[in-house]
Design a protein around this motif. Sequence first.
Motif, mmCIF file in Angstrom:
data_model
loop_
_atom_site.group_PDB
_atom_site.id
_atom_site.type_symbol
_atom_site.label_atom_id
_atom_site.label_comp_id
_atom_site.label_asym_id
_atom_site.label_seq_id
_atom_site.Cartn_x
_atom_site.Cartn_y
_atom_site.Cartn_z
ATOM 1 N N ASP A 80 0.852 -1.192 0.000
ATOM 2 C CA ASP A 80 0.000 0.000 0.000
ATOM 3 C C ASP A 80 0.883 1.236 0.000
ATOM 4 O O ASP A 80 2.034 1.200 0.379
ATOM 5 C CB ASP A 80 -0.983 0.008 1.178
ATOM 6 C CG ASP A 80 -0.303 0.078 2.519
ATOM 7 O OD1 ASP A 80 0.436 1.060 2.755
ATOM 8 O OD2 ASP A 80 -0.506 -0.825 3.335
ATOM 9 N N ALA A 81 0.325 2.328 -0.472
ATOM 10 C CA ALA A 81 1.099 3.551 -0.670
ATOM 11 C C ALA A 81 1.732 4.071 0.619
ATOM 12 O O ALA A 81 2.781 4.695 0.579
ATOM 13 C CB ALA A 81 0.220 4.622 -1.297
ATOM 14 N N ALA A 82 1.115 3.798 1.750
ATOM 15 C CA ALA A 82 1.634 4.316 3.019
ATOM 16 C C ALA A 82 2.988 3.713 3.379
ATOM 17 O O ALA A 82 3.758 4.320 4.120
ATOM 18 C CB ALA A 82 0.636 4.038 4.138
ATOM 19 N N THR A 83 3.295 2.549 2.864
ATOM 20 C CA THR A 83 4.555 1.895 3.248
ATOM 21 C C THR A 83 5.697 2.147 2.269
ATOM 22 O O THR A 83 6.839 1.848 2.583
ATOM 23 C CB THR A 83 4.365 0.378 3.395
ATOM 24 O OG1 THR A 83 3.909 -0.158 2.172
ATOM 25 C CG2 THR A 83 3.400 0.048 4.505
ATOM 26 N N TYR A 84 5.433 2.696 1.095
ATOM 27 C CA TYR A 84 6.490 2.873 0.106
ATOM 28 C C TYR A 84 7.630 3.745 0.618
ATOM 29 O O TYR A 84 8.794 3.391 0.469
ATOM 30 C CB TYR A 84 5.939 3.452 -1.199
ATOM 31 C CG TYR A 84 4.937 2.554 -1.876
ATOM 32 C CD1 TYR A 84 5.104 1.178 -1.912
ATOM 33 C CD2 TYR A 84 3.812 3.086 -2.480
ATOM 34 C CE1 TYR A 84 4.179 0.362 -2.536
ATOM 35 C CE2 TYR A 84 2.886 2.275 -3.111
ATOM 36 C CZ TYR A 84 3.075 0.917 -3.128
ATOM 37 O OH TYR A 84 2.163 0.113 -3.740
ATOM 38 N N ALA A 85 7.309 4.871 1.211
ATOM 39 C CA ALA A 85 8.348 5.760 1.741
ATOM 40 C C ALA A 85 9.132 5.080 2.855
ATOM 41 O O ALA A 85 10.340 5.272 2.967
ATOM 42 C CB ALA A 85 7.738 7.062 2.234
ATOM 43 N N GLN A 86 8.448 4.277 3.670
ATOM 44 C CA GLN A 86 9.130 3.549 4.749
ATOM 45 C C GLN A 86 10.129 2.550 4.189
ATOM 46 O O GLN A 86 11.236 2.409 4.720
ATOM 47 C CB GLN A 86 8.116 2.825 5.627
ATOM 48 C CG GLN A 86 7.216 3.745 6.406
ATOM 49 C CD GLN A 86 6.102 2.989 7.117
ATOM 50 O OE1 GLN A 86 5.939 1.788 6.952
ATOM 51 N NE2 GLN A 86 5.328 3.699 7.910
ATOM 52 N N VAL A 87 9.735 1.858 3.136
ATOM 53 C CA VAL A 87 10.643 0.883 2.513
ATOM 54 C C VAL A 87 11.854 1.603 1.931
ATOM 55 O O VAL A 87 12.993 1.185 2.135
ATOM 56 C CB VAL A 87 9.916 0.068 1.423
ATOM 57 C CG1 VAL A 87 10.906 -0.769 0.626
ATOM 58 C CG2 VAL A 87 8.863 -0.811 2.057
ATOM 59 N N GLN A 88 11.604 2.677 1.200
ATOM 60 C CA GLN A 88 12.700 3.438 0.614
ATOM 61 C C GLN A 88 13.667 3.918 1.700
ATOM 62 O O GLN A 88 14.884 3.805 1.548
ATOM 63 C CB GLN A 88 12.169 4.634 -0.170
ATOM 64 C CG GLN A 88 11.525 4.249 -1.473
ATOM 65 C CD GLN A 88 10.928 5.451 -2.164
ATOM 66 O OE1 GLN A 88 9.721 5.600 -2.212
ATOM 67 N NE2 GLN A 88 11.765 6.309 -2.687
#
Length: 94
Positions: A16-24
């Motif tokens: 989900d979009a909320a986790t993309y920045a966290q992964v990056q």
Amino acid sequence: MDDARGTHPRRDGIDDAATYAQVQQAVLDLLLDQRPDVVLLDMGAVTFLDAAGIRALLTCRCDAQQLGNRLQIRRAHERVRRVLAICEVEHLFH
């Protein structure tokens, strides 16, 4: 987890979009802190990947390359592999 080949950040999912920045950020932190030759991203729990997820993976790969490292995807679900293949980026993560 470290081994002779690289470092393995384990993610419970980037579906989900909320986790993309966290992964990056997690991948970038790992690259800067541990300087592994290879980052092996375990995607076994990810069953969905959209355009924003692909962008996040490509950004992580670019960050790794800029620091002289590689990013590889491990245990990708069939649906995720299919999306990466359709977008013609699957080969970038081997």
